[in-house]
Every structure is written in C-alpha cells, then in structure tokens.
Design an enzyme around this catalytic site. Structure first.
Site, mmCIF file in Angstrom:
data_model
loop_
_atom_site.group_PDB
_atom_site.id
_atom_site.type_symbol
_atom_site.label_atom_id
_atom_site.label_comp_id
_atom_site.label_asym_id
_atom_site.label_seq_id
_atom_site.Cartn_x
_atom_site.Cartn_y
_atom_site.Cartn_z
ATOM 1 C CB CYS A 52 1.037 46.079 3.706
ATOM 2 S SG CYS A 52 1.289 45.577 2.208
ATOM 3 C CG HIS B 29 3.742 44.316 6.385
ATOM 4 N ND1 HIS B 29 2.881 43.460 6.189
ATOM 5 C CD2 HIS B 29 4.030 44.777 5.282
ATOM 6 C CE1 HIS B 29 2.779 43.217 4.741
ATOM 7 N NE2 HIS B 29 3.643 44.177 4.273
ATOM 8 C CG ASN C 285 3.996 41.505 1.570
ATOM 9 O OD1 ASN C 285 3.099 41.516 2.348
ATOM 10 N ND2 ASN C 285 4.641 42.695 1.197
#
Ligand code: UT7
Length: 338
Positions: free
Chosen positions: A124, A265, A295
C-alpha cells in the site's frame, strides 16, 4: 530503518506534480451483495471499516489495463504526450505477470517508446515509494519526467470465503505525472519512507512465489490470497502514519494549520479518524473515498489524490500531505505544495 529526505536543496531542482488521473472498474460489489455470499453484514463492515462498496475488475481486465487508463488521464491533464515520457513506475502487488513488469505493458499500451519502465513492490506504500524514486531521478537529471502509477487487481488475490479479508479489498488505479518544477509552480517539499521487515508475517500473500509455489497438492489452501492479522496491523498503521506525517510537516517547516488537505491510505475509516485526531487536523480536511472503493492497496492514495485534486479539495499554492501504510511493513508520507 527510516529514510528521511527533503527538497529543495540548492543543488537539487524541485519536482512538481503536473497531472493526476485515475480509473476504477465499472462493476460495483456492495456490502449487501457480500451479505448473500458470506456470513457478514453491512452494519459490521460499515462500523468496523467505513466501506460500503468496492469495484471489481472484469476477468479480462488486468492491472495493466487499469494502470494504462489512469496514466492516460494523468498525461492528458499534464499536457504531456506519451512519446515524451522518460520513466514509468508501476507500484503493485498484483502484477499481470511475475515477469515482465506491469510497467512494460503500460509502456506499450500508451506508446511511450522512449521510457524506461519497471515495477516496485511496496504494497500500500508503493505509490509514495515510486514518487520518491521518480523525484530523485528527475532532480538528479537522469530523466526529465515520470509517470508513477499505483494499480491493483486485488480481487484476483482474495479468498472470497474469508470474511475477515474479502470485505476489505477492491480494484483500481491512480497515476501522477512528475517533472521539474518551473518558477511559480508547486513542488514536493519533503518525504519520509520507512520499512520494518521484522513484521512481514502480519500481512502477506504467502504462496505463489518461489518460497511456496502453488502445486496440485496445495491448490485448495488459498495460499495465493491475502492473509492479515488485522488488529496488529491496525495498531502499527496508526503509529507509523502519524509519525511519518508529522515528520514531513516538520521537515517542510509547516504547522498542522498550514495543511489544506490530508490524503491518507484508504484502509479503514477508524485508522483515518485516529490519524486526523493525532495530527489535530479537522475531519473536513481529510480526504476519504474508501466507502466507494475499499482498500485498493498501492492504488488507494493515488486514486484519492486524483479525486481530491479534480474535486477541488485543494488549490494551487496550498499544502497537502499524503500518508500511507502497508505490508512489509512499509509506510511513507509526502508534504507537497500544490
Ligand atoms: O492496507 C494495509 C493496511 N491494512 C490495514 O490497515 C487494516 C487494519 N486492520 C483493520 O482495519 C481491522 O483490524 C479489520 C477491519 C480488518 C478487522 O476489524 P477488527 O475490529 O480488528 O475485528 P476482528 O478481526 O478483531 O474481528 C472481530 C470479530 C470477530 O469475531 P469474534 O472472534 O469477536 O467472535 C470476527 O470473527 O468480528 C468477526 N468478523 C466479522 N464479522 C462479520 C471478522 N470479519 C467479519 C465480517 N463480518 N466480515
């Protein structure tokens, strides 16, 4: 280990973000649809994560296809033709193929014949890792410009029977065009990158690599899917994202009140709220789109940056902070004057 750096130095030209772009697949998978497939509820997913729906790529839509569309949109906004692109970096943990790099397919798709192209794997955090690599190659004079892309087809690496993980992830891509900053333009002010390889076990895809190839015998064990110790990851995410964001704010000589927009994020709304609290940034200055996409790993902050930019969440001359966290463990932050 922590790696901290700051621009501009007298000898290093500043680097600006000249354009952003993103793409998400058409197919929407809602919490209500997941309720029909596994033992979960919209209520649990919403209160624990903030996610309402996610996008799922078609079977014949690969990471490179999404990356290509995001890159083309960023190039159009930057006013840069593909023939003039000198560097393409794709940050992904879900490449089309183990080799060649997804960036090579993107180079061919967009017709950037002069560009060097490679992938990086920092989960990520990959988009900001790519940003720092591109920034250094531009400021050092190796290349004039770069297209950096975060792109993921996580739906291909999720165990759809594991309610602890399958509700979290989605597909998509985001991109940015970087080049030297001209007088009067914005610039990347500071970056902070970190890794803790002692915690690889907290979040990984254990199989499908050379350590544990998928065989006929282990094919039913879902080894090539995401596995996570969520509670542990949560704790580290809050601590590292807070510290990285504070580091770039301090390096850039800013206060929390100087920040027009924080783009974190997009993994969990509770993590985002905790970071906003600790940075003393009001919630309305924190960009959130995870309710729509879940996500999307390396793509998440890149898609969010593009949506925030196009949606007018910040203006030219204002300061923004990007901050990410992921498997590795890895984390990173950037302070940018837009
Ligand atoms: O992108 C990289 C970074 N990733 C992250 O930052 C993710 C960080 N972690 C998280 O966001 C959270 O830990 C999760 C959202 C993954 C999980 O939330 P949690 O509050 O930590 O829940 P949990 O895993 O401790 O599970 C609590 C309960 C369990 O039941 P028991 O043992 O208390 O009876 C689970 O079995 O919730 C149950 N559960 C579910 N229930 C309904 C787990 N998943 C589900 C589900 N629906 N989908």
């Amino acid at each position: 280990m922590d790696f901290v750096s700051m621009l501009p130095r007298m000898s290093e030209p500043a680097v600006t973000i000249a354009g952003t772009g993103s793409y998400v697949p058409e197919k929407v998978l809602t919490n209500a649809e997941l309720e029909k497939r596994i033992e979960t509820s919209d209520e649990w997913i919403t209160t624990r994560t903030g996610i309402k729906e996610r996008r799922i790529a078609a079977d014949d839509e690969f990471t490179s296809h999404m990356a290509t569309k995001a890159a083309q949109r960023a190039l159009a906004q930057a006013g840069l033709v593909a023939e003039d692109v000198e560097l393409i970096i794709v940050a992904t943990i879900t490449p089309d193929t183990l080799t060649p790099a997804t960036a090579c397919y993107v180079q061919d798709n967009i017709g950037a014949r002069r560009a060097i192209a490679f992938d990086i794997s920092a989960a990520c955090s990959g988009f900001l890792y790519a940003m720092e690599i591109a920034r250094k190659l531009i400021s050092g004079g190796t290349v004039k410009n770069a297209v950096i892309i975060g792109a993921e087809k996580l739906s291909a690496f999720v165990n759809w029977n594991d309610r602890g993980t399958c509700i979290l992830f989605g597909d998509g891509a985001g991109a940015a065009v970087l080049r030297k900053s001209e007088p009067g333009e914005g610039r990347i002010l500071a970056m902070d990158l970190g890794t803790d390889g002692g915690l690889t076990h907290l979040l990984n895809i254990p199989g499908g690599g050379s350590a544990k190839p998928i065989t006929k015998e282990n094919a039913d064990e879902h080894l090539a899917t995401l596995a996570m110790l969520g509670k542990e990851v949560f704790k580290h995410a809050v601590n590292h994202m807070k510290a990285a964001a504070e580091s770039v704010i301090t390096q850039a000589g800013l206060q929390s009140s100087d920040i027009a927009c924080v783009i974190p994020h997009q993994a969990n709304l509770r993590i985002i709220d905790a970071i906003a609290d600790r940075l003393t940034v009001p919630n309305e200055k924190v960009f959130v789109n995870l309710h729509k996409y879940g996500n999307t790993s390396a793509a998440a902050v890149a898609i969010a940056l593009d949506e925030a930019h196009r949606g007018g969440a910040f203006q030219r001359g204002e300061n923004i902070v990007l901050v990410v966290f992921g498997a590795g463990l890895t984390w990173a932050a950037a302070a940018i004057e837009w």
